[in-house]
Every structure is written in C-alpha cells, then in structure tokens.
Design an enzyme around this catalytic site. Structure first.
Site, PDB file in Angstrom:
ATOM      1  N   TYR A 225      14.352  50.084  38.829  1.00 51.83           N
ATOM      2  CA  TYR A 225      14.711  50.993  37.727  1.00 51.83           C
ATOM      3  C   TYR A 225      16.121  51.545  37.936  1.00 51.83           C
ATOM      4  O   TYR A 225      16.946  51.542  37.014  1.00 51.83           O
ATOM      5  CB  TYR A 225      13.677  52.123  37.705  1.00 51.83           C
ATOM      6  CG  TYR A 225      13.949  53.270  36.766  1.00 51.83           C
ATOM      7  CD1 TYR A 225      13.997  53.083  35.390  1.00 51.83           C
ATOM      8  CD2 TYR A 225      14.118  54.567  37.264  1.00 51.83           C
ATOM      9  CE1 TYR A 225      14.219  54.158  34.535  1.00 51.83           C
ATOM     10  CE2 TYR A 225      14.329  55.643  36.414  1.00 51.83           C
ATOM     11  CZ  TYR A 225      14.387  55.431  35.047  1.00 51.83           C
ATOM     12  OH  TYR A 225      14.596  56.491  34.210  1.00 51.83           O
TER      13      TYR A 225
ATOM     14  N   LYS B 265      19.521  51.093  35.634  1.00 51.86           N
ATOM     15  CA  LYS B 265      20.262  52.231  35.072  1.00 51.86           C
ATOM     16  C   LYS B 265      21.719  52.197  35.529  1.00 51.86           C
ATOM     17  O   LYS B 265      22.632  52.485  34.750  1.00 51.86           O
ATOM     18  CB  LYS B 265      19.590  53.553  35.464  1.00 51.86           C
ATOM     19  CG  LYS B 265      18.260  53.794  34.760  1.00 51.86           C
ATOM     20  CD  LYS B 265      18.425  53.874  33.252  1.00 51.86           C
ATOM     21  CE  LYS B 265      17.140  54.053  32.479  1.00 51.86           C
ATOM     22  NZ  LYS B 265      17.292  53.974  31.030  1.00 51.86           N
TER      23      LYS B 265
HETATM   24  C1  AKB Z   1      11.222  58.635  37.098  1.00 54.99           C
HETATM   25  O1  AKB Z   1      10.647  59.404  37.890  1.00 54.99           O
HETATM   26  O2  AKB Z   1      11.252  57.410  37.235  1.00 54.99           O
HETATM   27  C2  AKB Z   1      11.956  59.244  35.929  1.00 54.99           C
HETATM   28  C3  AKB Z   1      13.401  59.464  36.215  1.00 54.99           C
HETATM   29  C4  AKB Z   1      13.808  60.459  37.214  1.00 54.99           C
HETATM   30  O3  AKB Z   1      14.234  58.826  35.631  1.00 54.99           O
HETATM   31  N1  AKB Z   1      11.349  60.485  35.541  1.00 54.99           N
END
Ligand code: AKB
Length: 317
Positions: free
Chosen positions: A143, A147
């Site tokens: 993730y 990003k």
């Molecule tokens: C997550 O915990 O993955 C999200 C974020 C901090 O982007 N809430």
C-alpha cells in the site's frame, strides 16, 4: 457555475462522509457517488449513484461524459493490511485507477482531481517524530509503495501536462458513520464500537504504539479546503503532510475510560504491529498550514466524546 463531481469509492469510510459534505456544498444532483457495489444503502439511496469499477477506464470515461463531470475524487483503494494479503490486487487497483483519472485530466475530459495519499509513504528509515514534508520515503508495505509511486505520478502529470491534481497524506481517520476496512489504524475506530457494545476491546496493536490520527470532520474539512484553495498557493503537487492528533492504544483507552470508567482494554498484537512500527508517530504539516491555512479542530478528548455519543445513538436505534 457549480462543479459536477464524481466520487469513486463513495461507499468507503471517507467516501461516505465526503459525499454528504460535497452534496451540502454543491447540491445533491451535482455529486455523483459511485462504487463497485451497493454495500452502503443509505448512501446509495441518498442521491445519484452509479456502479463503477475503478479499474475500468472506459466505464469511468463514459460516466464522466454522461454526467458532464469536471472534478473527480478517487477514494477507491486497498489499504495497508489488506494490501499485504493481496499485493498484486493492491497494486492493480491503486495504480490503475489513478492512471485512469490522471489520463482523463491530461486529455481535458475533466479539470480537477483529488487523490488521497497516506502516512504509509513513510517507512522505517523515515524520521519518526514530527516527520517533515520532504524526507526519506522507503515504505515497506505494498500500500505504501502504491501511494509513494502515485505521489510521483501526480507531480509528474502536474509538471508535464498541467493536470490540476491535489493530494493529502491522510493519517488514520476515526469516524462513526461507515466502518473502515483493511487498514492498520482501524483499531482506533473498532475500539469505540466495542466500548459501546461490549465495554471492552482487544487491541491488535501494542499499548505504546503512537500513530498520527485525525477525526473525520477534520479530514473532510482538509479535503474540501485543499480542493477550494487557489491553485497558485499550492507548492506541493505530490501530496501534503497533514496532522491533527497522535496517540497510542493505551491513550485512546484512557480517554474512553474518562467517559466510561469500567471500559477494559487488552493487547494482542498481530501482523499489523510491524506495519505500524514502520510508520511515523507524529507528522509536521507546517507546509499545509502555510500554503492553504490548514488547521484541525478536534483533539483526542473532544473526538472521544463525539464518538461515544454518536455510537451510543446508533446502537440504541
Ligand atoms: C491504513 O491504516 O492503512 C490507512 C492509512 C493510514 O492510510 N488508514
């Protein structure tokens, strides 16, 4: 003339409340909510809604043409914990949906884009406290990688093609309307639900894990304000650091105990602990405060009061 807006991923935690706020500002019929399914019926029935797959370029394009959309908020994403379970799916959704929207803006089909980044762009080599706007970003989650790469592409499309894309690095967001799903900061929402329902909670993060957090009202305020800001004032076209509060599971439990003295917390860290340990504990957002006058309203205490009050009403009804 009011903007004509498309929200992709409107049934999610942030999308739900963003849709409500944008409809207040721009009028119900000027805000088209969309998601891959109809999992949030209150939202689906509250105004224009279309089923839309964020990975399908032609479907997004047709929707923008049919509804004369000029602004897209791309809220669909797989978050940090789910991304670790399904890495290729996270890459596929998080990157392709962004390219689709950026390319629609590049071809002038739409004029303006909001895309959320996250504190997940940071990693273990980042300074942990008061993390600066410009610093080492070596994320260790899928993730976080999506990003960080997404931020680079946003800046690239702005510099090379003049795309008006705006972004903030959300911390963990706490809210009482729609549940979050698949994040590492989700414990800070679950804890309030369990406090009301069971009077106790087992935290999947350890007691002293401090993370940057924010109440939903502040997150929505930041999102609408950056989108309304004068383009010339925005010096960052990758993504702005954004900060409000920072607390640990122990501290949020203490704030609940101030309202509910019998509330009990226990700790059983799981795989999400390693993700949390790779993220900052607090963020320096002075650039956002200077460029577009960002300021937050809620602290831990005021947020806890609202969360407990609203969830008590929800579970009663
Ligand atoms: C997550 O915990 O993955 C999200 C974020 C901090 O982007 N809430």
């Amino acid at each position: 003339m009011s903007s004509k807006i498309l929200i992709i991923g409107a049934c999610g935690q942030i999308g739900t409340e963003l849709t409500i706020k944008l409809r207040e500002i721009h009028g119900v019929d000027n805000v088209i909510a969309s998601d891959i399914n109809t999992r949030n019926l209150d939202l689906v029935n509250a105004g224009p809604f279309v089923i839309l797959d964020a990975k399908n370029f032609n479907a997004i394009k047709d929707c923008c043409i049919n509804h004369k959309i000029d602004t897209v908020y791309l809220m669909a994403a797989l978050l940090s914990a789910t991304g670790e379970k399904y890495p290729m799916e996270a890459w596929d959704l998080n990157m392709n949906s962004l390219f689709h929207v950026l390319n629609l803006a590049k071809s002038k089909q739409i004029k303006k884009v909001f895309w959320p980044s996250s504190i997940a762009v940071f990693g273990p080599s980042t300074p942990r406290t008061q993390t600066p706007q410009h610093t080492i970003c070596e994320p260790t989650t899928v993730y976080g990688i999506t990003k960080q790469v997404g931020e680079r592409w946003c800046e690239y499309y702005h510099e090379k093609y003049g795309v008006d894309v705006r972004s903030i690095r959300y911390p963990g967001i706490i809210s009482h309307k729609a549940m979050p799903g698949g994040g590492t900061t989700d414990y800070a929402v679950e804890i309030y639900h369990e406090a009301i329902k069971e009077g106790k909670y087992e935290s999947f993060l350890s007691e002293n894990t401090h993370l940057p957090m924010m109440f939903m009202d502040d997150a929505i305020k930041a999102t609408t304000e950056i989108m309304a800001a004068n383009s010339e004032h925005l010096s960052i076209r990758s993504s702005y650091n954004l900060s409000a509060i920072s607390f640990s599971p122990k501290e949020i439990a203490e704030s609940i105990q101030a309202e509910m003295p019998n509330f009990k917390i226990t700790f059983k860290p799981d795989f999400r602990q390693a993700i949390a340990d790779s993220w900052p504990s607090s963020i320096d957002d002075s650039v956002a405060r200077k460029d577009w006058n960002w300021s937050h309203d809620f602290n831990l205490h005021t947020m806890t009061k609202v969360m407990l009050r609203e969830l008590a009403k929800t579970y009663k009804s």
